[in-house]
Design an enzyme around this catalytic site. Structure first.
Site, PDB file in Angstrom:
ATOM      1  N   CYS A 198      76.695  -1.178  94.418  1.00 22.06           N
ATOM      2  CA  CYS A 198      77.624  -1.189  93.276  1.00 22.06           C
ATOM      3  C   CYS A 198      78.994  -1.700  93.715  1.00 22.06           C
ATOM      4  CB  CYS A 198      77.745   0.191  92.653  1.00 22.06           C
ATOM      5  SG  CYS A 198      78.143   1.492  93.825  1.00 22.06           S
ATOM      6  N   GLU A 254      80.149   6.536  87.983  1.00 24.64           N
ATOM      7  CA  GLU A 254      80.352   5.379  88.858  1.00 24.64           C
ATOM      8  C   GLU A 254      79.405   4.306  88.373  1.00 24.64           C
ATOM      9  OE1 GLU A 254      82.647   5.605  91.041  1.00 24.64           O
ATOM     10  OE2 GLU A 254      82.821   7.778  90.919  1.00 24.64           O
TER      11      GLU A 254
END
Lengths: 475, 475
Positions: free
Chosen positions: A248, A209
């Site tokens: 993020c 990720e």
């Protein structure tokens, strides 16, 4: 530590059923709930979190553990039916998912020392794979305190949960094809992990990720004062300021119909300027500092790169002046809004991620233009779209789907009731293609697949039936 | 070629439904069926195949195309139900699978110029992703002839199927996160593909099928003359000699109860010595040469390494003397059986793959010993187990499952009716962990996942219902 996890951890978890491992994960959540107040103090002191920021991290972790503790009892992993193969009627095949026999190495990012740890550990432990977690050094105190409490409470088998604080040394060189790596962090570090010679040579599965340049889009017809317009403004401001933009999943590109770009810029700037920045220990503070001065310098550098092609509407590349705060010993960045004049030729906006409270307005001409510009992000974790017209929302979702791992579509019916652009729900896929790392985490039971080997078994119908009965007994 | 596939190929495939693309794949199969006799000649001349070898390659490819052509109409890709999320009742999420917007680069191995091409292309085309296939140079003639025929027949949209013969140049450096790579071949080349800096940097999804040291196991209680025992001998001989052992799925390690190792060695050697080797154009030839003299040299080198710890029962490291064949201008390797004395200390048998007609008998003490030794292969595409006792078969399958992508369990009920250890069925997963590359191909509709981006969409129940209706319309 790896050997301990491989021997003791595997032994302790392997012979439990999914439901039994679900109970263990529930017990971990109980330990964390009992110590929650102490964790909040650590998050504020070590990460510069406000109480709201800390809650997203701590309660997000606990909530994910509880969600998976409940799912642990579901009998769904053996989700495929036997298929007939050629030749004889009594010759069949079935696909099984079996837990991997190695260790799950979890490399976590600094921005979610709790949530990042537990969203990975919950899935891995229920799958029966021992965890070796490495928190980011800057904010490791919270992960350390939590794991210490869980180990002390003896709610998990020995070796099932292990924490490595500090440098990872030659860890990746010691992994085998039985192990897996789940990584969250920057694209640069992700490339080093994925490209590590031993990881490549042994085909160690890697789930990444990585940060991405996530988009929010206001529909062409949406007007100031409408429910979707207001939801859009609220969400952009929330995404830019919560955790000082260190998510993020945060919105980095704000797509607005060209004719409304100035009005949106004014409305956002007004809200951003009203955000109270300062010491997160004070009750009225809405946004704290970045996590380190290194991150502050990187954010200013990124804003300068964006400013080479976009105008700064508010904020900027100087540390804000704040009452009682020494600029030389703190890491504040003011909420910074930029606006592109010419979206067609802009490049930095699609390439440079400022990991802080900064985002850029990208004016678009029409639907097709917007979809093309969004795809230039090269793959994102999430996008959100806001509007009244369901047909438009369905079209734009379909158009941008291939470059996203999650899309939130906000129409008036859920304008005040959705879970948010940046909040990762355990029920939903987390991950995105390309720049976002091409990973898949969470998403209910689907998230357990990474920790399993899937295989076909071919045999007589009697043998297949016996295997099905055996598999069902551990579910 | 990549640009042509991205623009024309995507345009031609994107707006078709799965069922329509299934029909295209069926039409490709029809073209190949019409030209089958010519392909057989090419396979014999270019690959040194016998007619049986050629049939496995050619009919395997055609069969896989036909299997997927039928599946193309299945409405199963949107296989997940909407889930309720927190807060409001009308706020939901669903997971969608959407075709990737790039190009599928297929890098194929020399041993299956037809099957390797079509098993990948069938899945990719039905998913709507244009194909850029690169055959191995040594046996590229068959792939070239087939693709040329399919293009000439105009059964596919322009740009949907592309063939690159020869070196790939800077192909991997030109890929983006929208593209995918599916590779079949050696572990060394696989590592170069997976570790390519651009592939790593852009998170280009890579699926690897690498050669592995596959095992066959005879159950402890199985006695000479029993149906399982006979099936075991037949299958080992078939796997060693079909395509002269040049199959990534071929049996390389033969696990036998220690007390029966000599009897099995004698029985296998007798059958292997009776295998007629020679010019594959002659009707009574059962096994032809390896594909090149380079492969022959590599096979002899591998046999020498195995012979450092195992006795050669039959065959060896010299080219066999054959009527009318010039040893200096051919690439024959005799069926070569080796036998370990001490399985506990052996290493090469678990590490060295001879890509030819060679395998090693590994005597085992008991069930646990066998499972441990099999796992030392570091991950395999397939294993097969043979016995009468269903309880034993279920236990051993469960025990070795985590290191395999497929297991064939042969009991008396299917002793003469199974599809074979080495034959990859489109219904079943193909791929294995660790050394085998950690890939997943085929396995029915599951095989289409690699060519899709999976994403969560969160929104109002009205919007989710509209998306579901739209997705269903293309299935």
């Amino acid at each position: 530590m790896l050997e301990f996890a491989r021997s003791e951890g595997q032994r302790g978890l392997r012979n439990l059923s999914y439901a039994e491992r679900g109970k263990l994960v529930g017990a971990v959540a109980d330990v964390l709930v009992a110590n929650r107040a102490r964790y909040e103090d650590i998050a504020i002191a070590n990460s510069g979190n406000t109480k709201v920021d800390a809650a997203i991290d701590i309660d997000g972790g606990i909530g994910t553990l509880k969600y998976y503790a409940r799912l642990g009892g579901a009998r769904m992993l053996l989700d495929e039916k036997a298929v007939r193969l050629a030749k004889a009627e009594n010759y069949q095949a079935i696909h099984l998912m079996v837990p991997r026999r190695g260790v799950a190495v979890h490399i976590n990012a600094f921005n979610f020392p709790s949530w990042g740890l537990w969203e990975k550990a919950a899935v891995s432990l229920i799958a029966g794979v021992p965890v070796l977690a490495k928190p980011a050094s800057a904010t490791a105190l919270l992960a350390h305190a939590m794991v210490k409490d869980v180990i002390a409470a003896k709610v998990l088998p020995d070796g099932a949960l292990n924490l490595l604080c500090g440098g990872a040394g030659e860890l990746l060189a010691a992994l085998t094809g039985d192990d897996v790596i789940a990584f969250t962090g920057s694209a640069d570090t992700a490339a080093r992990v994925r490209g590590h010679p031993n990881v490549v040579a042994r085909s160690v599965p890697v789930n990444i990720e990585a940060d991405s340049i996530n988009a929010a889009l206001l529909a062409p017809e949406s007007s100031p004062g409408s429910a979707a317009f207001d939801a859009f403004l609220r969400e952009v401001v929330r995404e830019m300021t919560v955790k000082a933009g260190q998510k993020c999943t945060a919105i980095r590109r704000i797509f607005v119909p060209a004719g409304k770009a100035d009005a949106v810029a004014d409305a956002l700037a007004e809200k951003l300027k009203g955000t109270k920045i300062g010491d997160p220990r004070q009750a009225d503070t809405r946004m704290g500092p970045l996590v380190t001065r290194g991150q502050q310098a990187a954010a200013f550098d990124g804003i300068r790169r964006l400013a080479s092609e976009a105008a700064i509407v508010c904020g900027g590349t100087d540390a804000p002046t704040l009452d009682g705060i020494d600029k030389n010993r703190s890491a504040f960045v003011a909420p910074t809004l930029l606006k592109l004049k010419d979206a067609g030729s802009a490049q930095a906006v699609h390439e440079v991620e400022v990991f802080g409270p900064a985002a850029t307005i990208v004016p678009y001409r029409d639907e097709q233009d917007a979809a093309g510009l969004i795809a230039r992000g090269g793959g994102s974790l999430v996008a959100s779209v806001y509007g009244e017209d369901t047909d438009f929302l369905v079209r734009i979702v379909s158009e941008i789907a291939p470059s996203h791992g999650r899309i939130l579509a906000v129409d008036p019916a859920i304008a005040t009731a959705h879970t948010g652009h940046g909040i990762v729900m355990p029920q939903c896929n987390h991950g995105g293609p390309g720049r976002a790392g091409a990973g898949e985490e969470l998403g209910g039971l689907y998230g357990l697949r990474f920790y399993h080997q899937r295989l076909a078994v071919q045999g007589s119908s009697d043998l297949i039936a016996s295997l099905q009965a055996k598999a069902a007994s551990v579910h």
